[in-house]
Design an enzyme around this catalytic site. Structure first.
Site, PDB file in Angstrom:
ATOM      1  N   CYS A  87       3.328  -1.086 -12.746  1.00 37.42           N
ATOM      2  CA  CYS A  87       3.797   0.191 -13.558  1.00 37.42           C
ATOM      3  C   CYS A  87       4.689  -0.408 -14.718  1.00 37.42           C
ATOM      4  O   CYS A  87       5.723   0.385 -14.734  1.00 37.42           O
ATOM      5  CB  CYS A  87       4.063   1.199 -12.709  1.00 37.42           C
ATOM      6  SG  CYS A  87       5.697   0.965 -11.573  1.00 37.42           S
ATOM      7  N   ALA A 124       0.783  -1.194   0.177  1.00 34.49           N
ATOM      8  CA  ALA A 124      -0.077   0.158   0.001  1.00 34.49           C
ATOM      9  C   ALA A 124       0.900   1.274   0.019  1.00 34.49           C
ATOM     10  O   ALA A 124       0.346   2.281  -0.615  1.00 34.49           O
ATOM     11  CB  ALA A 124      -1.074   0.123   1.187  1.00 34.49           C
TER      12      ALA A 124
END
EC number: 2.1.1.203
Length: 773
Positions: A311, A175
């Site tokens: 990503c 997170a």
């Protein structure tokens, strides 16, 4: 053991620090943005549509636009959007600097309700114009207040695809620094009239220091439904909850699995990737990514959704992980079709074939071609499925790959998995941990931890079996250890000796594996004398959930009182020995020794006022727009400065902590059309607001008051209880973003160890920094 743990932690942080740290322009002009290996690899893979590769590379070399997101759940969101469009964006549109017309910020076409915007303005340009400097200060201040998040555009996609509802139990596996976590919290609180939604977010990160940075991000949203924990995501423990008096396993309705990755989608802002990129990065991370994803779907409820995202544009980290996961699931998982979920977003469908390249340039198209000397680095799960029928059943085309040149964003990959049935290995061994008395006694002697029996390890399909079996045996040890702790007194403190309602840290023996020692979470008992005076002083309604109030000390005077939702209280009490909790709850009261003589030693805290106020039935003063202006611009105004109605109410209330409440008038659209609640103090002849500085600025802007600080600042005294970190927001904005993260982390650690429940922020994601740059 220690070395391996540190290496795993390093790997889990790899490639994530920049997705949540989008900057306002590049400072790396001298770095040559060339990497021939990267170009050759992606040209050969053919992920970019034909004829677009040069455009793709040009976009990768351009600085990334800065993006902001308005915090959607707050009733102030419309006011902030109105302020942005009418007060800042209109002026910017007409602005010219050095003969160059400034491009006005534009809304992201695919983000709902115009709540996300992007702009190409750099820091250099911002410094050249007082008008832009005001805009910058607005962003810094509103970010600190939790009303705006600095976040890269593509990073906003996963939470939207999770389709959060207020009753969902959510796990965010990797997170920090928490931009996506903030989005999840916002969605839980979609209805501001419900102070305690049934759902909650458990936000996890492997790095202890970055957990404190994560807390700062979550803390800006002032939610009682967030818990930050510190575990290795690939073997995060299975938690229990008390359901109707019986122990039950906690399965999550939604899981965000935003895994560590090589980060080649972040080249537009993480310039180091240009010189450091190599194909071996993906080969090293694939196994970890798969283990984290497997652990995620194990904890997902049947019918639940898990979003897997990176990503990275590399299929080894993307489709290969999804395909291996689908194969292991034997039909228990399926990819959801999200093509209609975000209209306006341009994306490429997932690929069904790819090949693998070593950093030396050697290509492999199938596992059978890989020499045995490379079997430790290259795994069977990295290759595409050869069976056409099985491959077609995976529907890998439902994965989404976002290419930078299509909508001027970073590169990104996302896939949404729906769980149709229990995972096959869970189905075959439903009572493995519960019935294993032998392993329970072995755990007390420590023998079972070293040598689990073959029956302890679930059997999985042969693809990638080495990594999977190793992970499952480790997971089994973690789960077994967690289940057996109460029985084995030798493991740590005796669970039976712990006072009721107190959630201590993990046993002392394990404590060395974690970072800073945490204070315990102690829930107030039904008859706690502290609460008696609070109850009568504020005339709390009978339905106030006082069992949800906790403190962070079980010795001496209680300094601060916090609140969590009923569901998080259940999780805390049921798993105190099983998980390392860094932070939870929202502060609702702070000790104020002066208040004792007026009937209550605890004053209201601004952080928790929106959670607490629905239960308060006395000591409320109804204020007007003009009253709020007076209270927020004057240090300690006399009662007579208030308008007649508020003045009359204040006269009837004794000295001490109060609520200042503004209720909008729909017949007067010129005034803010959202409720405002402030903490205050009624003195002998004066009245004041206890509101942190950035929140003062926020409310004043909403009321149309111009707020602008020169470089020396306003010189406002810090007597309203705000923390040092907020004082430095403007200075930090001018510094390098990574330095700011480190500084914020160190500062927050000091705060935590000083028994504050607040914290700071950072992320290793790959792109949206939410601090004050």
């Amino acid at each position: 053991m220690g070395k391996r743990s540190r290496q795993r932690q390093k790997n889990q942080n790899a490639g994530r620090d920049n997705r949540d740290t989008a900057s306002w322009g590049a400072g790396y002009a001298d770095i040559i943005k060339e990497n021939k290996l990267f170009e050759n690899y992606y040209k050969e893979l053919g992920l970019v549509p034909e004829g677009e590769f040069e455009q793709f590379m040009e976009a990768m070399r351009e600085p990334l636009p800065a993006t902001i997101r308005i915090t959607g759940y707050k009733s102030h969101a419309k006011e902030i959007l109105h302020c942005l469009k009418e007060k800042y964006f209109k002026d910017i549109q007409e602005l010219e600097i050095d003969g160059q017309k400034i491009e006005a910020p534009q809304p992201l076409s695919w983000y709902p309700d115009e709540q996300a915007w992007h702009t190409n303005m750099s820091r250099k340009i911002i410094r050249k114009s007082p008008l832009l400097e005001k805009f910058h200060q607005f962003l810094v201040s509103e970010t600190e207040s939790g009303n705006i998040s600095r976040q890269e555009a593509v990073s906003m996609i996963p939470p939207l695809l999770l389709k959060i509802e207020p009753h969902h139990k959510i796990l965010d596996m990797c997170a920090a620094p928490g931009s996506k976590t903030a989005q999840l919290i916002e969605m839980l609180h979609a209805d501001m009239d419900v102070p305690f939604p049934e759902g909650f977010v458990i936000a996890n990160d492997v790095d202890n220091k970055r957990c404190y940075l994560l807390v700062h991000q979550a803390k800006r949203l002032n939610s009682p439904c967030i818990m930050v924990v510190n575990h290795d995501a690939s073997c995060i423990p299975t938690l229990e909850i008390n359901s109707n008096g019986k122990k039950d396993v906690l399965f999550y309705d939604r899981i965000l699995c935003d895994v560590p990755c090589s980060g080649d989608g972040t080249m537009r802002k993480n310039i180091d990737v240009w010189k450091k990129w190599t194909t071996s990065n993906s080969l090293h991370l694939h196994g970890l990514q798969l283990r984290i994803a497997v652990r995620g779907v194990e904890q997902l409820a049947v019918g639940g959704r898990m979003v897997y995202s990176t990503c990275s544009l590399n299929p080894i980290e993307d489709e290969a992980v999804i395909a291996a996961l689908l194969e292991k699931s034997e039909g228990a998982l399926e990819l959801a079709d999200c093509s209609a979920d975000l209209p306006g977003l341009k994306w490429m469908p997932g690929v069904t074939s790819w090949k693998l390249m070593t950093k030396e340039g050697q290509w492999y198209t199938d596992w059978s071609e890989v020499p045995s000397s490379r079997h430790t680095q290259i795994r069977p799960t990295m290759f595409p499925q050869k069976d056409p029928e099985k491959l077609a059943s995976f529907h890998l085309e439902r994965c989404m790959r976002i290419l930078p040149h299509h909508q001027n964003t970073g590169g990104f990959f996302v896939a949404v998995l729906v769980k149709k049935a229990p995972m096959p290995w869970n189905k075959r061994y439903p009572k493995l941990r519960k019935d294993s008395k032998l392993s329970s006694s072995a755990a007390q002697t420590g023998s079972s931890k070293e040598a689990p029996s073959p029956g302890d390890t679930p059997h999985l399909p042969p693809e990638g079996s080495t990594g999977k079996v190793e992970r499952n045996s480790q997971e089994e040890k973690v789960d077994k250890e967690a289940d057996e702790t109460p029985e084995g007194a030798s493991v740590g403190q005796d669970a039976g000796a712990k006072p009721e309602g107190m959630c201590g840290p993990p046993p002392s023996k394990k404590m060395r594996l974690f970072g800073y020692k945490e204070d315990p979470f102690v829930f107030l008992s039904d008859d706690d004398p502290v609460f008696t005076t609070i109850q009568s002083f504020y005339d709390l309604s009978p339905d106030f959930p006082k069992l949800n109030v906790l403190t962070r000390t079980h010795e001496g005077k209680k300094r601060n009182l916090y609140m969590v939702s009923k569901e998080l209280r259940n999780v805390l009490l049921s798993n105190s020995e099983r998980m390392k909790v860094i932070n939870t709850g929202v502060k609702v009261w702070s000790r104020n020794s002066e208040g004792e003589e007026f009937g209550c030693a605890f004053r209201l805290a601004q952080e928790g006022i929106y959670t607490l106020q629905p239960y308060i039935r006395s000591r409320i003063i109804r204020v007007s727009v003009e009253d709020i202006k007076v209270l927020l611009t004057q240090e300690n105004p006399y009662l007579s400065k208030l308008e007649d109605e508020a003045h009359a109410q204040a006269q009837k209330i004794g000295m001490g902590s109060i609520v200042l409440k503004y209720i909008p008038n729909p017949n007067n659209p010129g005034e803010p059309q959202c409720p405002i609640q402030l903490c205050g103090w009624r003195g002998k002849t004066s009245i004041r607001a206890f509101v942190p500085r950035n929140e003062r600025f926020h409310y004043l802007r909403m009321l149309g008051v111009e707020v602008f600080r020169d470089k020396q600042g306003l010189g406002q005294k810090r007597s309203d209880g705000e923390k040092d970190g907020k004082e430095e927001a403007e200075d930090a904005a001018e510094k390098d973003e990574e330095q700011e993260e480190e500084r914020a982390a160190d500062k927050e650690v000091d705060l935590e160890n000083g028994n504050e429940n607040g914290s700071s922020e950072s992320k290793t994601d790959c792109g949206d920094k939410e601090t004050s740059s």
